[in-house]
Enzyme design. Structure first.
Site, short mmCIF file in Angstrom:
data_model
loop_
_atom_site.label_atom_id
_atom_site.label_comp_id
_atom_site.label_asym_id
_atom_site.label_seq_id
_atom_site.Cartn_x
_atom_site.Cartn_y
_atom_site.Cartn_z
N THR A 238 -9.00 33.51 -8.90
CA THR A 238 -7.93 34.19 -8.26
C THR A 238 -8.18 35.73 -8.47
OG1 THR A 238 -6.00 32.49 -8.22
CG2 THR A 238 -5.45 34.94 -7.95
N PHE B 250 -6.44 39.38 -8.51
CA PHE B 250 -5.31 40.07 -8.42
C PHE B 250 -5.44 41.84 -8.21
CE2 PHE B 250 -4.77 36.15 -11.04
CZ PHE B 250 -3.45 35.77 -10.87
#
Length: 278
Positions: free
Chosen positions: A172, A174
């Site tokens: 992921t 961010f």
């Protein structure tokens, strides 16, 4: 004075983990929603926010792509986190005692293999760390949670299986948000520039708008489209390029972009995370 960084989710979530890794001396501030995390920074309750924007399996985090263009916050950094999930349950539970597994819908979808292998019934929860807390509070040894390992430490659960995600490239990205526009310096390592623009409602406007990036040798790493105000003819784009607005190629490309757009807004100019070069 302790500085605070806001994130969406409960203690033990992946967003909490990446806050600890990136800002170990800061106080993490758990927020119930993305709106609350944005508001915490806008009101000064927190100094920064750590917000997921893309996942290598699930794709873009849709809510964030709609909040960013309308927010007054600016991107000042990025972080990539390799997502690791554990199967956890009460200390007295065992693999054999489990009947249900609780987690966020995306986490359940990313751990189908172990769920199928163990014959568990998936139950959707609000988020991964919240599922771990609910299992801990239930006192039920037939319930398990899929959550980051940090959640097991926080809620007193035992980890029955580690790294249960189906894909080992589950990552992921961010972005770090701030009230202040803090632009990374030019010529001091790789930089990412994120901006939004609206194209004019003309034939081939998008093609012409983007042509300057190609002719100036600028690498565009993201291009996302949105409808504006519910109109099918008005489209807004969020884009990211490698480079700094002061670089000649990026500067020239942005100047060409302005000819074919009604608005260009730079959301951030920030150092590229080292993960990009791995």
């Amino acid at each position: 004075m302790t500085r605070r960084i806001a994130y969406q989710g409960e203690p033990g979530a992946n967003s909490h983990l990446v806050c600890q890794q990136a800002y170990p001396d800061w106080e993490p501030l758990a927020c119930a929603s993305f709106e609350d995390a944005f508001a915490a920074v806008e009101t000064g309750e927190a100094d920064l926010a750590m917000i997921p924007i893309d996942n290598s399996i699930a794709g873009r985090v849709a809510d964030i792509h709609h909040f960013l263009p309308t927010s007054d916050l600016h991107i000042v950094g990025e972080r990539f986190l390799r997502i690791q999930f554990s199967l956890m349950a009460l200390p007295e539970a065992s693999i054999e005692s489990l009947r249900t597994v609780h987690s966020h819908v995306h986490a359940l979808g990313q751990c189908r293999g172990v769920i199928r292998e163990l014959g568990l019934t998936p139950v959707v929860a609000g988020d991964t760390a919240g599922a771990a807390r609910e299992v801990a509070e239930s006192g039920d040894p037939t319930q398990a949670a899929i959550a980051p390992p940090l959640a097991a430490e926080i809620y007193g659960l035992q980890v029955l299986r580690e790294e249960i995600e189906d894909e080992d490239h589950n990552t992921t990205r961010f972005v770090v948000l701030s009230r202040d526009f803090e632009q990374a310096p030019s010529g001091d390592g790789p930089v990412v520039t994120t901006f939004i623009f609206n194209v004019r409602n003309l034939p081939a406007a998008l093609y012409k708008a983007l042509g300057g990036f190609a002719t100036n040798g600028v690498n565009m790493t993201k291009l996302e489209s949105y409808m504006v105000g519910g109109h099918f003819t008005a489209t807004q784009f969020l884009a990211e390029v490698d480079g700094h607005p002061d670089d000649p190629g990026v500067r020239n490309a942005l100047e060409e972009l302005a000819f074919f757009t009604t608005e260009v807004k730079v959301l951030g100019v920030y150092p590229a995370d080292a993960f990009r070069s791995e």
